[in-house]
Design an enzyme around this catalytic site. Sequence first.
Site, PDB file in Angstrom:
ATOM      1  CE  LYS A 179      -3.457   2.856   0.697  1.00 33.04           C
ATOM      2  NZ  LYS A 179      -4.582   3.140  -0.158  1.00 33.04           N
ATOM      3  CE  LYS A 247      -3.891   7.326   7.315  1.00 31.12           C
ATOM      4  NZ  LYS A 247      -4.153   5.918   6.990  1.00 31.12           N
TER       5      LYS A 247
END
Length: 315
Positions: A179, A247
Amino acid sequence: MSGSTGGQVGFIGLGIMGQGMTRNLLQAGFPVGVWNRTASRMEPLIAAGATAAENPADLARRCEVIITCVSDTPDVEAVILGTDSTPGVIKAVRVGALVIDMSTISPQATRMIGQRLHDKGAYMLDAPVSGGSEGAANGTLSIMVGGEAAQVERAMPYFRAMGKTITHVGGPGAGQMVKLVNQILVVNNMLAVAEALLFAQAGGLDLDKTLGAVTGGAAGSWMLQNRGPQVIDRDWRPGFTIDLQQKDLRLALEAADELGVPLIGTSQIYQLYRTLQAAGLGEEGNHALAKALEHLAGITITRSTSARESEQSDA
Ligand code: NAP
């Protein structure tokens, strides 16, 4: 509270992503139990057939499979390992149960949480997703899975209800690593799109024709094709917000630091996004990265031919 609990799948974190994912589990016919910190977010799903739990431990007591999709690393730790005020999954997890974390969080913390669950006789998969809120709602997410093959097989019926492309990429933490690879590619692509459009604008080119000429060639990319026109339109509505993007870049930079690998482009992009957050633009789409370059150059990307402006008015 539900009495009969056999075969129930539990879902924790009914945010933008979790709402759609839970609905798709219900539509696929699974009995679903839910818990969300803000209780009101459980209501539409209870109306759709889910049952509510008191807290994550209560959900774990009733479910063989528990899925989490919350914001960040400390939040996954809060719902799985627990806090002073919230009894976590681990407090009541069944021996042999499977916990699937579909949030995007730290690969290293993932392995630590997995070990803690393992010590209680339970299993864990990390299964972060891409495809955004549309993918979550339509059941077309791409799911990157890390963990033991037998547990991935066990999770497949649930993954198929929520996603389209499901890839077992390696052992514990590997899903989160992939990811982050995805995020490194996304932002560096976006920087290239923004820089190229800024250059085209400075050179007085027709931006639509320019995009048309290069999108199908070797320089083409999903970001160019989908976000390039949005930048020219100055449409900053988010597919993925700057705050969430930031983030994920923080997670990538932390993981890179642990690995001792330099991420030159990504670290600069992190700082560029920081300037946008400081300007109050954290809720805009990640393609608003173009605005950070515009500020540096004193140029506005726009269909107008009067490209050079001293300062933008909308950022
Ligand atoms: P969101 O809409 O902000 O929802 C976050 C969820 O996490 C809410 O249910 C929230 O509960 C819960 N939560 C946060 N902190 C918590 C804590 N300490 N304890 C308990 N619950 C907590 O976020 P989202 O867009 O659904 O994203 C969820 C995850 O998917 C993130 O890791 C994100 O990076 C990832 N993701 C998102 C997208 C996207 O396009 N949105 C795409 C790919 C991946 P409350 O309702 O009480 O606030």
